[in-house]
Design a protein around this motif. Structure first.
Motif, PDB file in Angstrom:
ATOM      1  N   THR A 304      28.201  29.308  42.720  1.00 59.66           N
ATOM      2  CA  THR A 304      29.478  30.033  42.729  1.00 59.66           C
ATOM      3  C   THR A 304      29.897  30.267  41.290  1.00 59.66           C
ATOM      4  OG1 THR A 304      30.780  27.993  42.770  1.00 59.66           O
ATOM      5  CG2 THR A 304      30.205  28.982  44.915  1.00 59.66           C
ATOM      6  N   CYS A 305      30.998  30.987  41.117  1.00 63.78           N
ATOM      7  CA  CYS A 305      31.457  31.318  39.765  1.00 63.78           C
ATOM      8  C   CYS A 305      32.028  30.105  39.025  1.00 63.78           C
ATOM      9  CB  CYS A 305      32.520  32.414  39.833  1.00 63.78           C
ATOM     10  SG  CYS A 305      31.906  33.982  40.486  1.00 63.78           S
ATOM     11  N   LEU A 317      28.168  35.141  30.136  1.00 61.70           N
ATOM     12  CA  LEU A 317      27.501  35.125  31.436  1.00 61.70           C
ATOM     13  C   LEU A 317      28.488  35.447  32.543  1.00 61.70           C
ATOM     14  CD1 LEU A 317      24.816  32.848  32.834  1.00 61.70           C
ATOM     15  CD2 LEU A 317      26.991  32.900  34.039  1.00 61.70           C
ATOM     16  N   CYS A 318      29.649  34.802  32.502  1.00 65.02           N
ATOM     17  CA  CYS A 318      30.660  35.022  33.535  1.00 65.02           C
ATOM     18  C   CYS A 318      31.158  36.464  33.514  1.00 65.02           C
ATOM     19  CB  CYS A 318      31.815  34.051  33.329  1.00 65.02           C
ATOM     20  SG  CYS A 318      33.076  34.152  34.613  1.00 65.02           S
ATOM     21  N   THR A 319      31.370  36.985  32.321  1.00 68.73           N
ATOM     22  CA  THR A 319      31.875  38.354  32.185  1.00 68.73           C
ATOM     23  C   THR A 319      30.851  39.378  32.661  1.00 68.73           C
ATOM     24  OG1 THR A 319      33.186  37.668  30.278  1.00 68.73           O
ATOM     25  CG2 THR A 319      32.805  40.025  30.536  1.00 68.73           C
ATOM     26  N   THR A 320      29.559  39.100  32.398  1.00 67.76           N
ATOM     27  CA  THR A 320      28.494  40.032  32.765  1.00 67.76           C
ATOM     28  C   THR A 320      28.181  39.980  34.252  1.00 67.76           C
ATOM     29  OG1 THR A 320      27.534  39.704  30.570  1.00 67.76           O
ATOM     30  CG2 THR A 320      26.130  40.741  32.210  1.00 67.76           C
ATOM     31  N   ASP A 323      29.702  39.276  40.212  1.00 70.66           N
ATOM     32  CA  ASP A 323      30.688  38.683  41.121  1.00 70.66           C
ATOM     33  C   ASP A 323      31.803  37.908  40.419  1.00 70.66           C
ATOM     34  OD1 ASP A 323      29.139  39.654  43.203  1.00 70.66           O
ATOM     35  OD2 ASP A 323      27.968  37.809  43.367  1.00 70.66           O
ATOM     36  N   CYS A 324      31.662  37.624  39.117  1.00 74.12           N
ATOM     37  CA  CYS A 324      32.604  36.721  38.443  1.00 74.12           C
ATOM     38  C   CYS A 324      33.394  37.411  37.334  1.00 74.12           C
ATOM     39  CB  CYS A 324      31.851  35.530  37.844  1.00 74.12           C
ATOM     40  SG  CYS A 324      30.787  34.661  39.016  1.00 74.12           S
ATOM     41  N   LYS A 325      34.448  36.702  36.893  1.00 70.59           N
ATOM     42  CA  LYS A 325      35.219  37.140  35.731  1.00 70.59           C
ATOM     43  C   LYS A 325      35.684  35.897  34.979  1.00 70.59           C
ATOM     44  CE  LYS A 325      39.645  37.477  38.207  1.00 70.59           C
ATOM     45  NZ  LYS A 325      40.746  38.380  38.612  1.00 70.59           N
ATOM     46  N   TRP A 326      36.013  36.077  33.717  1.00 70.49           N
ATOM     47  CA  TRP A 326      36.434  34.961  32.869  1.00 70.49           C
ATOM     48  C   TRP A 326      37.951  34.968  32.732  1.00 70.49           C
ATOM     49  CZ3 TRP A 326      34.216  30.700  31.366  1.00 70.49           C
ATOM     50  CH2 TRP A 326      34.767  29.950  30.325  1.00 70.49           C
ATOM     51  N   THR A 334      35.841  32.477  37.440  1.00 70.46           N
ATOM     52  CA  THR A 334      36.195  32.541  38.858  1.00 70.46           C
ATOM     53  C   THR A 334      35.723  33.865  39.436  1.00 70.46           C
ATOM     54  OG1 THR A 334      37.979  32.186  40.449  1.00 70.46           O
ATOM     55  CG2 THR A 334      38.462  33.625  38.567  1.00 70.46           C
ATOM     56  N   GLU A 335      35.815  34.005  40.760  1.00 72.78           N
ATOM     57  CA  GLU A 335      35.388  35.234  41.421  1.00 72.78           C
ATOM     58  C   GLU A 335      36.294  36.398  41.017  1.00 72.78           C
ATOM     59  OE1 GLU A 335      33.186  32.194  43.066  1.00 72.78           O
ATOM     60  OE2 GLU A 335      35.356  32.277  42.867  1.00 72.78           O
ATOM     61  N   ARG A 336      35.732  37.582  40.991  1.00 77.05           N
ATOM     62  CA  ARG A 336      36.496  38.763  40.600  1.00 77.05           C
ATOM     63  C   ARG A 336      37.637  39.051  41.579  1.00 77.05           C
ATOM     64  NH1 ARG A 336      34.272  41.883  36.575  1.00 77.05           N
ATOM     65  NH2 ARG A 336      32.145  41.298  35.959  1.00 77.05           N
ATOM     66  N   THR A 337      37.487  38.599  42.797  1.00 79.71           N
ATOM     67  CA  THR A 337      38.516  38.877  43.809  1.00 79.71           C
ATOM     68  C   THR A 337      39.726  37.952  43.689  1.00 79.71           C
ATOM     69  OG1 THR A 337      37.337  37.425  45.340  1.00 79.71           O
ATOM     70  CG2 THR A 337      36.826  39.786  45.439  1.00 79.71           C
ATOM     71  N   ARG A 338      39.646  36.947  42.830  1.00 78.43           N
ATOM     72  CA  ARG A 338      40.737  35.977  42.702  1.00 78.43           C
ATOM     73  C   ARG A 338      41.505  36.203  41.404  1.00 78.43           C
ATOM     74  NH1 ARG A 338      37.868  30.303  44.175  1.00 78.43           N
ATOM     75  NH2 ARG A 338      40.035  29.642  44.417  1.00 78.43           N
ATOM     76  N   ASP A 339      42.774  35.752  41.413  1.00 73.25           N
ATOM     77  CA  ASP A 339      43.611  35.892  40.222  1.00 73.25           C
ATOM     78  C   ASP A 339      43.319  34.776  39.227  1.00 73.25           C
ATOM     79  OD1 ASP A 339      44.899  38.115  41.259  1.00 73.25           O
ATOM     80  OD2 ASP A 339      46.406  36.878  42.292  1.00 73.25           O
TER      81      ASP A 339
END
Length: 397
Positions: A304-305, A317-320, A323-326, A334-339
């Motif tokens: 998972t992220c 890595l997270c930014t690229t 499914d994830c964002k930093w 965390t996941e891109r779908t979460r705040d």
């Protein structure tokens, strides 16, 4: 220019003595060794000699004298040797000879029993000493399928394929100047050096000449038959030498992958995330489906992220990741779908694992304990750069 070595065949008519028939026929078979069939039957009473038909002794059963007292007569019957005497020979018994008629030609002499006028030759034949002769015209015929040119029979046909070294220089003159190139098992013109391998064999040679190579149009390269053609540049990653030689591909050393000439040579595995199929065939990378990112082979494929927060390549890595964002305030993935949370108090209920690692968040000199605090088993060091780590006891002082 490229020259194709091929086969031709021809038959030189062998030289035969004249045959005394109306139409002498010379028979022969195909090369490499022309074979003569039995000759036609010789005309009755004639035999070939010096290009003529000769009826031997047709005028005289002995010799026709060309000198001496019996010149012009046919001397025949029992022949005995004359006696040598001073100045010549003699048949007279008084000279010691055997008796008889002395007859002589340029090649023979003897004492003969009888003499008479020579017989006349039949019409169409001429006298030649004791023989009757007639000239003969040699006429040549060729087997079915051949055409006659002078004294040679020719046959034009589709050239056979040269597949072995023994065939490469056997069909002279068609294969004159040819050489057997063992590296590619092909018979090629000797004017140019043999190709060292299929990879350096020109397209025209690879396409037109029988060899152990084949032209692979999908990537523009000549490959061994035993390997088969690679369907694309990416598939050619399996052999970097083929990729390097290909007219349509290039080898990207940084991540070990063969790309089309118009493709991108990514400098890192993370960059190759943009093309998951490139990452998947790369020799240096692997594609992590769980979070949609291209990692080096020695990197971790996070389930998972959240655990990816502490990857050595994060935050990149997270930014690229697909499914994830930093989240930069609290430095976690965390996941891109979460705040993204900006304070520990809101993060704690949702991400207790993250909060357990941070332990405390410093804000305006006040310590706020994270709820649901627990041990962080996915984060080796519970320190996040930029955050003030403290304890409530220290702050209360």
């Amino acid at each position: 220019h490229f020259y194709l070595c091929s086969w031709e065949r021809w038959v030189n008519l062998p030289t035969l003595p004249a045959r005394c028939t109306a139409t002498p026929v010379i028979h022969f078979l195909d090369p490499p060794v022309p074979t003569l069939l039995p000759p036609p039957t010789t005309a009755q009473g004639f035999s070939p000699s010096g290009g003529r038909c000769v009826d031997a002794n047709a005028r005289c059963s002995g010799i026709i004298a060309t000198d001496g007292p019996n010149t012009g007569y046919c001397c025949y019957g029992t022949r005995k040797a004359p006696e040598p005497i001073p100045g010549g020979y003699s048949c007279y018994q008084s000279d010691g000879g055997p008796g008889g008629l002395y007859c002589v030609t340029t090649s023979a002499r003897g004492c003969y029993e009888s003499r008479g006028s020579p017989l006349s030759c039949p019409s169409g034949r001429s006298a030649d000493g004791s023989d009757c002769v007639s000239s003969v015209t040699l006429r040549y015929t060729c087997p079915s399928g051949y055409s006659l040119h002078g004294t040679t029979c020719f046959d034009t046909y589709t050239a056979s394929t040269i597949t072995t070294s023994t065939q490469c220089n056997r069909a002279s003159p068609a294969t004159d100047g040819c050489q057997w190139c063992s590296a590619v098992s092909a018979c090629l013109p000797g004017a140019a050096p043999c190709p060292a391998s299929c990879l350096v064999t020109p397209q025209t040679t690879c396409t037109n000449i029988a060899s152990t190579c084949q032209w692979c149009s999908a990537i523009g390269v000549c490959q061994k038959d035993s390997i088969g053609c690679f369907a694309s540049c990416l598939v050619a990653t399996a052999d970097s030498s083929i990729c390097d030689t290909s007219a349509s591909c290039k080898y990207c050393t940084a991540i070990g992958v063969c790309q089309p000439n118009a493709g991108i040579c990514y400098t890192t595995c993370l960059d190759a995330t943009a093309e998951s199929n490139v990452c998947e065939v790369s020799t240096a990378c692997k594609y992590c489906e769980s979070i949609g990112v291209c990692q080096p082979n020695n990197g971790a494929c996070w389930p998972t992220c959240t655990p990816a927060s502490d990857d050595p390549l994060s935050p990149n890595l997270c930014t690229t990741s697909v499914d994830c964002k930093w989240c930069p305030t609290l430095n976690y993935c965390t996941e891109r779908t979460r705040d993204c949370h900006i304070v520990c108090t809101t993060l704690a209920p949702e991400e207790p694992g993250i909060c357990g690692c941070l332990r405390y968040c410093g804000r305006a000199g006040v310590c706020h304990a994270c709820r649901g605090e627990r041990r962080c088993d996915w984060r080796p060091v519970c320190v996040v750069p930029g955050l003030v780590l403290c304890s409530c006891a220290e702050k209360k002082k």
